[in-house]
Design a protein around this motif. Structure first.
Motif, PDB file in Angstrom:
ATOM      1  N   SER A   1       1.094  -1.131   0.270  1.00 32.75           N
ATOM      2  CA  SER A   1      -0.370   0.474  -0.191  1.00 32.75           C
ATOM      3  C   SER A   1       0.745   0.743  -0.219  1.00 32.75           C
ATOM      4  CB  SER A   1      -0.946   0.033   1.261  1.00 32.75           C
ATOM      5  OG  SER A   1      -1.226  -1.522   0.935  1.00 32.75           O
ATOM      6  N   VAL A   2       0.711   2.451  -0.274  1.00 30.05           N
ATOM      7  CA  VAL A   2       0.883   3.455  -0.728  1.00 30.05           C
ATOM      8  C   VAL A   2       0.095   4.457  -0.202  1.00 30.05           C
ATOM      9  CG1 VAL A   2       1.827   5.267  -2.422  1.00 30.05           C
ATOM     10  CG2 VAL A   2       1.945   3.180  -2.606  1.00 30.05           C
ATOM     11  N   VAL A   3       0.985   4.806   1.373  1.00 26.99           N
ATOM     12  CA  VAL A   3      -0.118   5.355   1.797  1.00 26.99           C
ATOM     13  C   VAL A   3       0.366   7.220   1.948  1.00 26.99           C
ATOM     14  CG1 VAL A   3      -1.256   5.878   4.563  1.00 26.99           C
ATOM     15  CG2 VAL A   3      -1.052   3.433   3.520  1.00 26.99           C
ATOM     16  N   THR A   4      -0.085   8.262   1.504  1.00 27.51           N
ATOM     17  CA  THR A   4       0.220   9.505   1.847  1.00 27.51           C
ATOM     18  C   THR A   4      -1.092  10.519   2.417  1.00 27.51           C
ATOM     19  OG1 THR A   4      -0.820   9.849  -0.386  1.00 27.51           O
ATOM     20  CG2 THR A   4       1.636   9.351  -0.160  1.00 27.51           C
ATOM     21  N   SER A   5      -0.898  11.473   2.488  1.00 22.08           N
ATOM     22  CA  SER A   5      -1.692  12.216   3.276  1.00 22.08           C
ATOM     23  C   SER A   5      -3.262  13.065   2.150  1.00 22.08           C
ATOM     24  CB  SER A   5      -1.572  13.675   4.326  1.00 22.08           C
ATOM     25  OG  SER A   5      -0.496  14.487   3.004  1.00 22.08           O
TER      26      SER A   5
ATOM     27  N   SER B   1      -4.422   7.112  -0.075  1.00 24.22           N
ATOM     28  CA  SER B   1      -3.864   5.948  -0.210  1.00 24.22           C
ATOM     29  C   SER B   1      -4.346   5.185  -1.846  1.00 24.22           C
ATOM     30  CB  SER B   1      -4.267   4.963   1.619  1.00 24.22           C
ATOM     31  OG  SER B   1      -4.322   6.186   2.078  1.00 24.22           O
ATOM     32  N   HIS B   2      -3.703   4.028  -1.517  1.00 22.21           N
ATOM     33  CA  HIS B   2      -3.891   3.149  -2.664  1.00 22.21           C
ATOM     34  C   HIS B   2      -3.428   1.647  -2.398  1.00 22.21           C
ATOM     35  CE1 HIS B   2      -0.702   5.075  -4.993  1.00 22.21           C
ATOM     36  NE2 HIS B   2      -1.091   3.321  -6.015  1.00 22.21           N
ATOM     37  N   THR B   3      -3.531   0.043  -3.033  1.00 18.36           N
ATOM     38  CA  THR B   3      -2.572  -0.977  -3.570  1.00 18.36           C
ATOM     39  C   THR B   3      -2.753  -0.572  -3.969  1.00 18.36           C
ATOM     40  OG1 THR B   3      -4.470  -1.937  -2.061  1.00 18.36           O
ATOM     41  CG2 THR B   3      -3.227  -3.120  -2.998  1.00 18.36           C
TER      42      THR B   3
ATOM     43  N   TYR C   1      -9.046   2.382   3.594  1.00 17.94           N
ATOM     44  CA  TYR C   1      -8.947   3.333   2.897  1.00 17.94           C
ATOM     45  C   TYR C   1     -10.173   4.444   3.034  1.00 17.94           C
ATOM     46  CZ  TYR C   1      -5.552   0.991   0.558  1.00 17.94           C
ATOM     47  OH  TYR C   1      -3.909   0.038   0.508  1.00 17.94           O
ATOM     48  N   SER C   2     -11.431   3.507   2.792  1.00 17.58           N
ATOM     49  CA  SER C   2     -12.919   4.092   3.112  1.00 17.58           C
ATOM     50  C   SER C   2     -12.894   4.659   4.194  1.00 17.58           C
ATOM     51  CB  SER C   2     -14.024   2.956   2.323  1.00 17.58           C
ATOM     52  OG  SER C   2     -13.828   3.205   0.976  1.00 17.58           O
TER      53      SER C   2
ATOM     54  N   PRO D   1      -5.316  -1.784   9.651  1.00 18.82           N
ATOM     55  CA  PRO D   1      -3.712  -2.124  10.191  1.00 18.82           C
ATOM     56  C   PRO D   1      -2.739  -1.174   9.512  1.00 18.82           C
ATOM     57  CG  PRO D   1      -5.592  -3.830   9.018  1.00 18.82           C
ATOM     58  CD  PRO D   1      -6.323  -2.478   9.754  1.00 18.82           C
ATOM     59  N   CYS D   2      -2.479  -1.318   8.112  1.00 20.66           N
ATOM     60  CA  CYS D   2      -1.226  -0.554   7.072  1.00 20.66           C
ATOM     61  C   CYS D   2      -1.942   1.163   7.245  1.00 20.66           C
ATOM     62  CB  CYS D   2      -2.203  -1.798   5.667  1.00 20.66           C
ATOM     63  SG  CYS D   2      -3.172  -0.486   4.476  1.00 20.66           S
ATOM     64  N   LEU D   3      -2.622   1.209   7.824  1.00 21.60           N
ATOM     65  CA  LEU D   3      -3.085   2.760   8.017  1.00 21.60           C
ATOM     66  C   LEU D   3      -2.070   3.320   9.080  1.00 21.60           C
ATOM     67  CD1 LEU D   3      -6.535   4.163   6.192  1.00 21.60           C
ATOM     68  CD2 LEU D   3      -4.817   4.021   5.414  1.00 21.60           C
ATOM     69  N   GLU D   4      -2.623   2.304   9.851  1.00 26.09           N
ATOM     70  CA  GLU D   4      -1.872   2.423  11.485  1.00 26.09           C
ATOM     71  C   GLU D   4      -0.408   1.591  11.183  1.00 26.09           C
ATOM     72  OE1 GLU D   4      -2.306   2.556  15.946  1.00 26.09           O
ATOM     73  OE2 GLU D   4      -3.128   3.266  13.749  1.00 26.09           O
ATOM     74  N   SER D   5      -0.027   1.250  10.404  1.00 23.12           N
ATOM     75  CA  SER D   5       1.598   0.897  10.383  1.00 23.12           C
ATOM     76  C   SER D   5       2.082   1.732   9.904  1.00 23.12           C
ATOM     77  CB  SER D   5       1.825  -0.392   9.971  1.00 23.12           C
ATOM     78  OG  SER D   5       2.647  -0.662   9.325  1.00 23.12           O
TER      79      SER D   5
END
Length: 259
Positions: free
Chosen positions: A68-72, A75-77, A93-94, A99-103
């Motif tokens: 996952s690429v998570v930015t401010s 976010s997308h897989t 994301y919605s 967990p991936c956002l928490e990480s």
């Protein structure tokens, strides 16, 4: 190291997991293949997909892997060994939690069994249970700090298993080792992508310059004017038509071909 295991978890004792040496050997082989496949010409999407496919071999009982690429902003897989899990991550994301956002937020691993975070991440837990996921482990992929740059979060690698007893702290360490090595692959792909884009931009600039010079030559011959005057004619036409200068020059050359 964050563990997030609650009292009463169905996670078994560490002795029930496969032999540590055997697990280390599997991770070492995956790392060797990751390094062997490192090339100087690979897009970021291809690199992330390869990281996901090799990560599934790095930890026993990993049935699927996502990156996952998570930015401010969004976010997308970016990569997945099982596209069905993209929907599972979309649920995170919605909802803005999972967990991936928490990480990504804490820059620490998140490891748990489905059912342990129903109050914290209800959307993810529901979607994961429906997808047959029983355990997961999310680890941030972080580019280490250097003399001229701070540490930077590149993405989050998550492994999923259909077995509740799948992952333990040793697996967490193995995956962190793998993600550290994966940084080289990802940053190499980012450099190659930037270089490729710069080359394409330069090629377009050279091509545009050639078209404009040809059009100037035509105008100089037709109007018996100087190069500067021919260029001014092109600029004025570009402004009137609200069209790029290269396109105006190209249209002039095309009209000559048809005449």
């Amino acid at each position: 190291m964050a563990d997030y295991v609650q009292t009463g978890s169905v996670r078994p004792a560490a002795g029930d997991r496969p032999d540590a040496v055997a697990r280390l050997d599997e991770t070492a082989e995956a790392l060797t293949d990751l390094h062997a496949a490192l090339t100087g010409e690979e897009s970021l999407d291809d690199a992330l997909q390869r990281v996901a496919e090799l990560a599934i071999r790095a930890v026993p009982d990993a049935d699927a892997v996502t990156v996952s690429v998570v930015t401010s902003e969004q976010s997308h897989t970016a990569a997945a060994t099982d596209r069905a899990l993209v929907k599972l991550e979309d649920a995170q994301y919605s909802a803005g939690r999972g967990p991936c956002l928490e990480s990504a937020r804490t820059l620490t691993p998140v490891r748990a069994v489905i059912g342990e975070h129903e109050d914290q991440w209800p959307e993810f837990e529901t979607a994961a249970a429906a997808a047959g996921v029983r355990a997961y482990l999310s680890v941030p992929v972080i580019l280490p700090a250097s003399d001229d740059a701070e540490a930077r979060h590149l993405g989050t690698l998550t492994i999923y298993s259909q077995t509740a007893a799948a992952f333990d702290p040793f697996d967490e360490g193995l995956l962190r080792l793998f993600t550290t090595a994966a940084c080289a692959t990802i940053t190499n792909a980012q450099r190659w992508t930037r270089s490729r884009d710069q080359v394409k931009h330069l090629e377009r600039a050279i091509e545009s310059r050639a078209v404009i010079e040809q059009a100037k030559g035509v105008l100089m011959a037709v109007h018996a004017c100087t190069a500067d005057e021919a260029f001014r004619i092109l600029v004025e036409q570009s402004q009137r038509a609200n069209t790029k200068l290269r396109d105006v020059a190209g249209q002039l050359l095309e009209s000559l071909k048809r005449s």
